[in-house]
Write a protein that holds these residues in place. Structure first.
Motif, PDB file in Angstrom:
ATOM      1  N   TYR A 132       0.808  -1.113   0.175  1.00 58.54           N
ATOM      2  CA  TYR A 132       0.056   0.101   0.134  1.00 58.54           C
ATOM      3  C   TYR A 132       0.915   1.214  -0.108  1.00 58.54           C
ATOM      4  N   ALA A 133       0.203   2.388  -0.597  1.00 59.33           N
ATOM      5  CA  ALA A 133       1.135   3.675  -0.818  1.00 59.33           C
ATOM      6  C   ALA A 133       0.004   4.760  -0.570  1.00 59.33           C
ATOM      7  N   ASN A 134       0.595   5.953   0.051  1.00 56.34           N
ATOM      8  CA  ASN A 134      -0.174   6.892   0.234  1.00 56.34           C
ATOM      9  C   ASN A 134       0.714   8.100  -0.346  1.00 56.34           C
ATOM     10  N   ALA A 135       0.669   8.187  -1.754  1.00 52.29           N
ATOM     11  CA  ALA A 135       1.403   9.270  -2.371  1.00 52.29           C
ATOM     12  C   ALA A 135       1.322  10.840  -1.655  1.00 52.29           C
ATOM     13  N   SER A 136       2.206  11.589  -1.312  1.00 50.57           N
ATOM     14  CA  SER A 136       2.225  12.803  -0.751  1.00 50.57           C
ATOM     15  C   SER A 136       1.448  13.830  -1.649  1.00 50.57           C
TER      16      SER A 136
END
Length: 92
Positions: A10-14
C-alpha cells in the motif's frame, strides 16, 4: 513449508489526497489471510510502497508470488506509489 507468497502493498502518495485507512486495511488483509486454517502461503505486508520495494519483493530468490494486492491511488492504467506514478501494462 509455505510454498506461495501473497504480497500486500500500500502507498499514500504525498501529492494525492491522504487515504487514512490504508494502514488499517493492509493489517486487516494480513490478519485475515494469516488466520486462515490450512493456509499454505506466507503473507508479506509492504507499507508505504515504492517501486524499489516492489522490485525487491518480486525478486526474492526462491519466492513464488501467487497474488499481489495494491491499495492506494490508481486509475485504469496506473498505480501511484510513494515515489512515482507507474504505468501498468496489460498482460494477455
Amino acid at each position: 513449508m509455505l510454498n506461495a507468497t501473497v504480497l500486500v502493498f500500500y502507498a499514500n502518495a504525498s501529492n494525492q489526497v491522504f487515504l487514512d485507512q490504508l494502514a488499517n486495511e493492509g493489517k486487516e488483509i494480513q490478519r485475515i489471510l494469516t488466520s486462515a486454517s490450512g493456509r499454505e502461503y506466507e503473507v508479506m505486508l509492504i507499507p508505504e510502497a515504492n517501486i524499489e520495494n516492489v522490485l525487491n519483493e518480486l525478486n526474492v530468490p526462491n519466492r513464488k508470488v501467487e497474488i499481489i494486492h495494491f491499495s492506494g491511488h490508481a486509475d485504469s492504467q496506473s498505480l501511484v506509489f510513494d515515489d512515482t506514478v507507474t504505468q501498468a501494462n496489460v498482460l494477455e
